[in-house]
Design an enzyme around this catalytic site. Structure first.
Site, mmCIF file in Angstrom:
data_model
loop_
_atom_site.group_PDB
_atom_site.id
_atom_site.type_symbol
_atom_site.label_atom_id
_atom_site.label_comp_id
_atom_site.label_asym_id
_atom_site.label_seq_id
_atom_site.Cartn_x
_atom_site.Cartn_y
_atom_site.Cartn_z
ATOM 1 N N GLU A 161 8.926 9.529 7.837
ATOM 2 C CA GLU A 161 7.833 8.531 7.083
ATOM 3 C C GLU A 161 6.641 8.724 7.861
ATOM 4 O O GLU A 161 5.402 8.698 7.464
ATOM 5 C CB GLU A 161 8.096 7.364 8.065
ATOM 6 C CG GLU A 161 7.625 5.995 8.438
ATOM 7 C CD GLU A 161 8.473 5.514 9.184
ATOM 8 O OE1 GLU A 161 7.455 4.350 8.937
ATOM 9 O OE2 GLU A 161 8.806 5.244 10.062
ATOM 10 N N GLY A 221 -1.444 -1.848 7.691
ATOM 11 C CA GLY A 221 -0.662 -1.076 7.422
ATOM 12 C C GLY A 221 -0.348 -0.242 9.091
ATOM 13 O O GLY A 221 0.381 0.971 8.808
ATOM 14 N N ARG A 257 6.345 -12.900 14.238
ATOM 15 C CA ARG A 257 7.211 -11.905 12.788
ATOM 16 C C ARG A 257 8.621 -11.995 12.215
ATOM 17 O O ARG A 257 9.259 -11.934 13.683
ATOM 18 C CB ARG A 257 6.890 -10.599 12.487
ATOM 19 C CG ARG A 257 5.403 -10.618 12.573
ATOM 20 C CD ARG A 257 4.999 -8.952 12.720
ATOM 21 N NE ARG A 257 5.215 -8.435 13.667
ATOM 22 C CZ ARG A 257 5.421 -7.375 14.147
ATOM 23 N NH1 ARG A 257 5.979 -6.488 12.647
ATOM 24 N NH2 ARG A 257 5.744 -6.721 15.379
ATOM 25 N N TRP A 260 0.712 -1.208 0.117
ATOM 26 C CA TRP A 260 -0.054 -0.211 -0.085
ATOM 27 C C TRP A 260 0.943 1.035 0.167
ATOM 28 O O TRP A 260 0.664 2.575 -0.249
ATOM 29 C CB TRP A 260 -0.818 0.188 1.439
ATOM 30 C CG TRP A 260 -1.171 0.433 3.011
ATOM 31 C CD1 TRP A 260 -0.170 -0.126 3.530
ATOM 32 C CD2 TRP A 260 -1.880 1.862 3.317
ATOM 33 N NE1 TRP A 260 0.159 0.962 4.560
ATOM 34 C CE2 TRP A 260 -0.619 1.568 4.785
ATOM 35 C CE3 TRP A 260 -2.499 2.289 2.827
ATOM 36 C CZ2 TRP A 260 -1.596 2.130 5.575
ATOM 37 C CZ3 TRP A 260 -2.646 3.284 3.757
ATOM 38 C CH2 TRP A 260 -2.704 3.397 5.761
ATOM 39 N N ASP A 261 2.434 1.209 0.615
ATOM 40 C CA ASP A 261 3.048 2.257 0.071
ATOM 41 C C ASP A 261 3.092 2.598 -1.419
ATOM 42 O O ASP A 261 3.219 3.872 -1.509
ATOM 43 C CB ASP A 261 4.805 2.157 0.816
ATOM 44 C CG ASP A 261 4.565 1.700 2.257
ATOM 45 O OD1 ASP A 261 5.394 2.664 2.617
ATOM 46 O OD2 ASP A 261 3.395 0.749 2.942
ATOM 47 N N ASP A 309 0.529 -0.451 11.808
ATOM 48 C CA ASP A 309 1.287 -1.260 13.211
ATOM 49 C C ASP A 309 1.909 -0.253 14.486
ATOM 50 O O ASP A 309 3.475 0.477 13.121
ATOM 51 C CB ASP A 309 2.546 -2.460 12.117
ATOM 52 C CG ASP A 309 2.596 -1.342 11.503
ATOM 53 O OD1 ASP A 309 2.147 -0.896 10.635
ATOM 54 O OD2 ASP A 309 3.474 -2.943 10.686
#
Length: 549
Positions: A509, A324, A292, A175-176, A326
């Site tokens: 970011e 997305g 993860r 999605w970025d 997170d």
């Protein structure tokens, strides 16, 4: 300040666990039949056999040893390393020497693995460049050329060039990339747009879905399904015709709706939930329930403090990564504690809005191709989803969309995710007007709109603002005729990014925007990253619309 108005959120929207030691609440205890009816997924779709193995799969106790000893400050570093020989041989060597007194784990890793390359470390920004010039010059720095697959590496080779976000993220993200593409189009980089279009179509063809990113450890999940928005962008910019992607859109839809037909009310399987009235809505999900690879130690520590079976916590952490967001208060039972995460029991407003867009896109492209039955089917699916969203996720009392806790049967928190229905055209004008009032009073600041109104220490919460949320809010409100609010958000965000750029000569970011003084956003599992793909993309597009700030 505007943000002072949201110090006391609506108490009805808080979901704080009163007894933090008692995690299995009565709402869950009564759902034994539902949980038992939820089958375990089969092996992940995508690469078969050894190529689908993650580093944790390959290196077993060696992987756990490296991650638990924090050989690298960032848990993502070791999963991104490439082995210098067959992983089985490395594991055999490790088992032979690990108990020796002089065994040095760091040296062992350095001798048997190539460390990931840090591509952008040599780039130095020219402080004389304008914001627009800086972004245009960054595209080559963030571009990765296609390369042959490194044997046993976690990196999944792609057929064409692609853009990475920057910093620790040396792979493309689903999605970025959509928000990055907005800027590429504005910069006239149709060459890269075509490459990325081909890459995402290739991933759907080969894996059955678009993974979170092009790493083996991302294959078990996707991200917010924005491929339909990408296809729309390709069509608008004359890069690729939408018709060629109809089959890809159908394949992605099948991935998100897998198992839906076999569900009865109050059952869920993978991404699909059958609601009490029989309607279908979706949730985020990951087919694995282990820590993860890229955040192994963090996940293990989080699970230790949860009071729940670790595999349940791991699944919810993974599903949170698939969202997305997170992480965010959106997914937490106790808004201040990550260990209370329950992502899989929430019906997210943004996910279901994106799927409405996907259903609508399939219907529209089918109409262009003269496939009337498919068009009618998907128009009905989109209409049914909109009705279900209005029934379960629209808070009429407060005039906002909210996520829905399908196991507790109650609305959850309000966040900037509520603007996605406007961006995809799912809301009616009354809903858009009422939502605009809520955003003005609860999320709008002199720096843009906040991710949420809750301060939790998580990165997708107050005081942070994120580029994709600004873009969807700007365009969403303008689509419904509220140019005043859309333009205000745009100018506030451009001012934030430009002021920070003038001081630091970089884009990042996320930004701290709660008090009108732009600075680095905080929270989350890793240090703030610069680069940064989707910030560059959104800001470059906004400069094209509003001019340089």
């Amino acid at each position: 300040m505007l943000n002072q108005k949201i110090q006391n959120p609506n108490p009805d929207e808080l979901m704080i666990e009163v007894d933090l030691c008692y995690e299995l609440d009565p709402y869950e205890l009564k759902l034994d039949e539902m949980i038992e009816a939820e089958p375990e997924p089969e092996m992940i779709e995508g690469l078969p056999a050894s190529d689908a193995l993650t580093p944790a799969d390959r290196y077993l106790e060696l992987f756990e040893h490296v991650q638990s000893e924090k050989i690298f400050p960032d848990s993502k570093t070791f999963p991104d390393c490439a082995p210098k020989m067959d992983p089985l041989d490395i594991l055999i060597r490790y088992r032979k020497v690990r108990r020796h007194r002089d065994f040095d784990l760091r040296k062992f890793v350095e001798n048997h693995f190539w460390l990931p390359e840090v591509y952008s470390s040599e780039y130095v920004s020219d402080p004389q460049n304008s914001l627009k010039e800086h972004i245009d010059q960054l595209w080559p720095v963030l571009t990765r050329e296609p390369q042959d697959h490194i044997p046993w590496s976690s990196l999944l080779a792609l057929p064409q060039s692609y853009i990475v976000p920057g910093g620790r993220f040396s792979e493309t993200y689903y999605w970025d990339s959509y928000f990055t593409m907005l800027g590429l189009a504005e910069s006239g980089r149709e060459d890269l747009l075509k490459c990325m279009a081909d890459n995402f179509a290739w991933m759907i063809e080969n894996y059955g879905h678009i993974p979170n990113g092009n790493r083996t450890y991302y294959l078990s999940r996707s991200q917010p399904p924005v491929f339909a928005l990408m296809v729309e962008l390709f069509e608008e910019d004359g890069v690729r015709g939408a018709r060629r992607y109809l089959d890809h859109l159908k394949m992605e839809y099948a991935f998100w709706m897998d198992g839906a037909e076999s569900l009865i009310p109050n059952q869920a399987y993978r991404h699909v939930v059958r609601m009490p009235d029989g309607s279908l809505l979706n949730r985020y999900w990951d087919d694995r329930d282990t820590p993860r690879d890229e955040s192994w130690l963090e996940d293990v520590e989080t699970a230790k403090h949860s009071g729940r079976p670790p595999n349940e916590v791991y699944r919810d952490l993974r599903a949170g990564a698939a969202s997305g967001w997170d992480y965010s208060s959106r997914w937490l039972r106790d808004t201040g504690r990550l260990a209370s995460i329950r992502t899989t029991q929430f019906i997210p407003i943004d996910l279901n809005a994106f799927l409405f867009k996907l259903e609508s896109a399939i219907a529209n492209i089918s109409a262009l191709k003269g496939e009337k039955e498919t068009e009618a089917l998907f128009r009905q699916k989109a209409s049914a989803r909109r009705d279900a969203v209005n029934r379960y996720l629209w808070d009429d009392e407060n005039g906002i969309y909210r996520d829905y806790d399908w196991r507790r049967e109650q609305l959850a928190l309000f966040s900037a995710a509520a603007i996605v229905p406007l961006y995809v055209g799912m809301a009616n004008h009354e809903q858009a007007d009422r939502l605009a009032n809520a955003v003005r009073s609860r999320l709008l600041t002199p720096g843009g709109i906040l991710a949420s109104e809750y301060e939790t220490g998580e990165q997708w919460d107050k005081p942070n603002g994120w580029a994709p949320l600004q873009w969807m809010a700007i365009q969403g409100f303008k689509m419904y005729g509220d140019d005043l609010l859309g333009d205000e958000i745009a100018r506030n965000w451009l001012k934030t990014v430009n002021q920070f750029y003038l001081e630091q000569h970089k884009l990042i970011e996320k930004y701290h925007i709660a008090d009108g003084v732009p600075r680095e956003g905080g929270g989350g599992e890793y240090p703030l990253q610069d680069g940064f793909g989707w910030t560059n993309g959104v800001v470059r597009r906004l400069i094209g619309l509003y001019g340089e700030p």
